[in-house]
Design a protein around this motif. Structure first.
Motif, PDB file in Angstrom:
ATOM      1  N   PHE A  26      44.425  39.528  35.369  1.00 30.10           N
ATOM      2  CA  PHE A  26      43.389  39.844  36.351  1.00 30.10           C
ATOM      3  C   PHE A  26      43.493  41.299  36.807  1.00 30.10           C
ATOM      4  O   PHE A  26      44.571  41.904  36.777  1.00 30.10           O
ATOM      5  N   PHE A  27      42.335  41.837  37.261  1.00 29.62           N
ATOM      6  CA  PHE A  27      42.260  43.229  37.701  1.00 29.62           C
ATOM      7  C   PHE A  27      41.493  43.301  39.021  1.00 29.62           C
ATOM      8  O   PHE A  27      40.796  42.367  39.409  1.00 29.62           O
ATOM      9  N   ASP A  28      41.598  44.447  39.674  1.00 26.81           N
ATOM     10  CA  ASP A  28      40.982  44.617  40.991  1.00 26.81           C
ATOM     11  C   ASP A  28      39.472  44.796  40.922  1.00 26.81           C
ATOM     12  O   ASP A  28      38.769  44.462  41.877  1.00 26.81           O
ATOM     13  N   HIS A  29      38.980  45.347  39.806  1.00 22.52           N
ATOM     14  CA  HIS A  29      37.533  45.542  39.704  1.00 22.52           C
ATOM     15  C   HIS A  29      37.097  45.557  38.241  1.00 22.52           C
ATOM     16  O   HIS A  29      37.924  45.614  37.315  1.00 22.52           O
ATOM     17  N   LEU A  32      38.212  48.257  35.454  1.00 21.92           N
ATOM     18  CA  LEU A  32      39.534  48.055  34.869  1.00 21.92           C
ATOM     19  C   LEU A  32      39.513  46.922  33.842  1.00 21.92           C
ATOM     20  O   LEU A  32      40.145  47.007  32.790  1.00 21.92           O
ATOM     21  N   ALA A  33      38.790  45.862  34.155  1.00 21.48           N
ATOM     22  CA  ALA A  33      38.684  44.751  33.212  1.00 21.48           C
ATOM     23  C   ALA A  33      38.015  45.199  31.923  1.00 21.48           C
ATOM     24  O   ALA A  33      38.462  44.860  30.818  1.00 21.48           O
ATOM     25  N   ARG A  34      36.956  45.987  32.046  1.00 26.15           N
ATOM     26  CA  ARG A  34      36.242  46.493  30.867  1.00 26.15           C
ATOM     27  C   ARG A  34      37.136  47.410  30.035  1.00 26.15           C
ATOM     28  O   ARG A  34      37.195  47.290  28.801  1.00 26.15           O
ATOM     29  N   LYS A  35      37.850  48.306  30.693  1.00 23.94           N
ATOM     30  CA  LYS A  35      38.732  49.243  29.996  1.00 23.94           C
ATOM     31  C   LYS A  35      39.850  48.505  29.263  1.00 23.94           C
ATOM     32  O   LYS A  35      40.155  48.786  28.097  1.00 23.94           O
ATOM     33  N   ARG A 151      36.237  38.659  28.281  1.00 25.75           N
ATOM     34  CA  ARG A 151      36.293  39.469  29.496  1.00 25.75           C
ATOM     35  C   ARG A 151      35.320  38.911  30.522  1.00 25.75           C
ATOM     36  O   ARG A 151      34.194  38.552  30.203  1.00 25.75           O
ATOM     37  N   GLY A 152      35.778  38.850  31.765  1.00 29.52           N
ATOM     38  CA  GLY A 152      34.916  38.521  32.886  1.00 29.52           C
ATOM     39  C   GLY A 152      34.852  39.694  33.844  1.00 29.52           C
ATOM     40  O   GLY A 152      35.283  40.805  33.523  1.00 29.52           O
ATOM     41  N   ASP A 153      34.342  39.469  35.040  1.00 30.92           N
ATOM     42  CA  ASP A 153      34.242  40.541  36.030  1.00 30.92           C
ATOM     43  C   ASP A 153      35.593  41.138  36.374  1.00 30.92           C
ATOM     44  O   ASP A 153      35.719  42.353  36.572  1.00 30.92           O
ATOM     45  N   ASP A 154      36.604  40.290  36.462  1.00 28.57           N
ATOM     46  CA  ASP A 154      37.903  40.776  36.929  1.00 28.57           C
ATOM     47  C   ASP A 154      39.072  40.296  36.083  1.00 28.57           C
ATOM     48  O   ASP A 154      40.208  40.271  36.548  1.00 28.57           O
ATOM     49  N   PHE A 155      38.829  39.903  34.841  1.00 34.11           N
ATOM     50  CA  PHE A 155      39.919  39.394  34.015  1.00 34.11           C
ATOM     51  C   PHE A 155      39.670  39.651  32.531  1.00 34.11           C
ATOM     52  O   PHE A 155      38.536  39.878  32.099  1.00 34.11           O
ATOM     53  N   ILE A 156      40.749  39.603  31.766  1.00 27.98           N
ATOM     54  CA  ILE A 156      40.684  39.510  30.314  1.00 27.98           C
ATOM     55  C   ILE A 156      41.506  38.292  29.915  1.00 27.98           C
ATOM     56  O   ILE A 156      42.437  37.903  30.623  1.00 27.98           O
ATOM     57  N   LYS A 157      41.159  37.677  28.781  1.00 28.42           N
ATOM     58  CA  LYS A 157      41.854  36.463  28.357  1.00 28.42           C
ATOM     59  C   LYS A 157      41.968  36.433  26.847  1.00 28.42           C
ATOM     60  O   LYS A 157      41.063  36.848  26.131  1.00 28.42           O
TER      61      LYS A 157
END
Length: 205
Positions: A26-29, A32-35, A151-157
């Motif tokens: 998970f990421f703060d925004h 960061l998730a996209r990157k 990828r979601g709004d605030d995560f990668i999986k």
């Protein structure tokens, strides 16, 4: 009793064992998730380096062409992956197991949670470049392994989903015994441990 997750793009579970193995970060925004999704995608498509990312703690994977030649480019449908798992190898295939990439594609805006994903479906195969081999894998040809990064709004999986995993009995006597032993280990969760090493490693930057 555990049941397999119903996931778009993953084959239906009909027989044998299965596993759902996932790792999420998970990421703060969203930026960061996209990157970090792009980093994960680069790692995911670098099949020859999967064991490097996992620090050689699990199986080794190498991408090959349909002629059996080591491939140093991006994977494509019809390519093969040579797998060197810990423990006894496939005798007929000189110690390795093989799968063919049956499908490979990306999707965007799948649902309200997932914004984009990349999917690779693999099936047990014979040794590429050889016409005289049985299915060179401890599971039979009906088994699948579906690899999905998303990828979601605030995560990668990164998830690996095994379906219809039954021992491969289309083999010589030595390999048949070996396949039964490994398939039994998979049914009690040993193969899931190997997949968890891979999924954890690829999302851990």
């Amino acid at each position: 009793m555990l049941k397999p997750k119903e996931i778009p793009n993953v084959p239906v579970q009909e027989k044998g064992s299965f596993h759902d193995t996932e790792s999420v970060k998970f990421f703060d925004h969203q930026d960061l998730a996209r990157k970090n999704y792009q980093i994960l995608k680069d790692r995911f498509l670098s099949v020859n380096y999967w064991d490097y990312y996992s620090k050689s703690k699990g199986a080794e994977f190498k991408l090959h062409t349909k002629e059996g030649i080591l491939k140093k480019r991006l994977p494509e449908i019809g390519d093969f992956i040579r797998i060197d798992i810990p423990g006894p190898g496939n005798f007929e295939a000189r110690g390795y197991d093989w799968v063919e990439i049956a499908d490979l594609y990306s999707e965007e805006f799948i649902n309200g949670e997932t914004l984009e994903s990349y999917v690779m479906v693999c099936r047990p195969s014979g040794v590429p470049g050889r016409d005289d081999t049985h299915t060179a894998h401890f599971y039979g040809s009906d088994a699948t392994s579906t690899f999905i990064i998303s990828r979601g709004d605030d995560f990668i999986k990164f998830g690996v989903y095994g379906r219809n995993e039954s021992p491969n009995l289309d083999a010589n006597i030595a390999d048949k015994a070996r396949n039964l032993m490994i398939a039994l280990g998979g049914m009690v969760g040993l193969s899931k441990i190997q997949w968890q090493i891979l999924t954890d490693s690829l999302v851990d930057f």
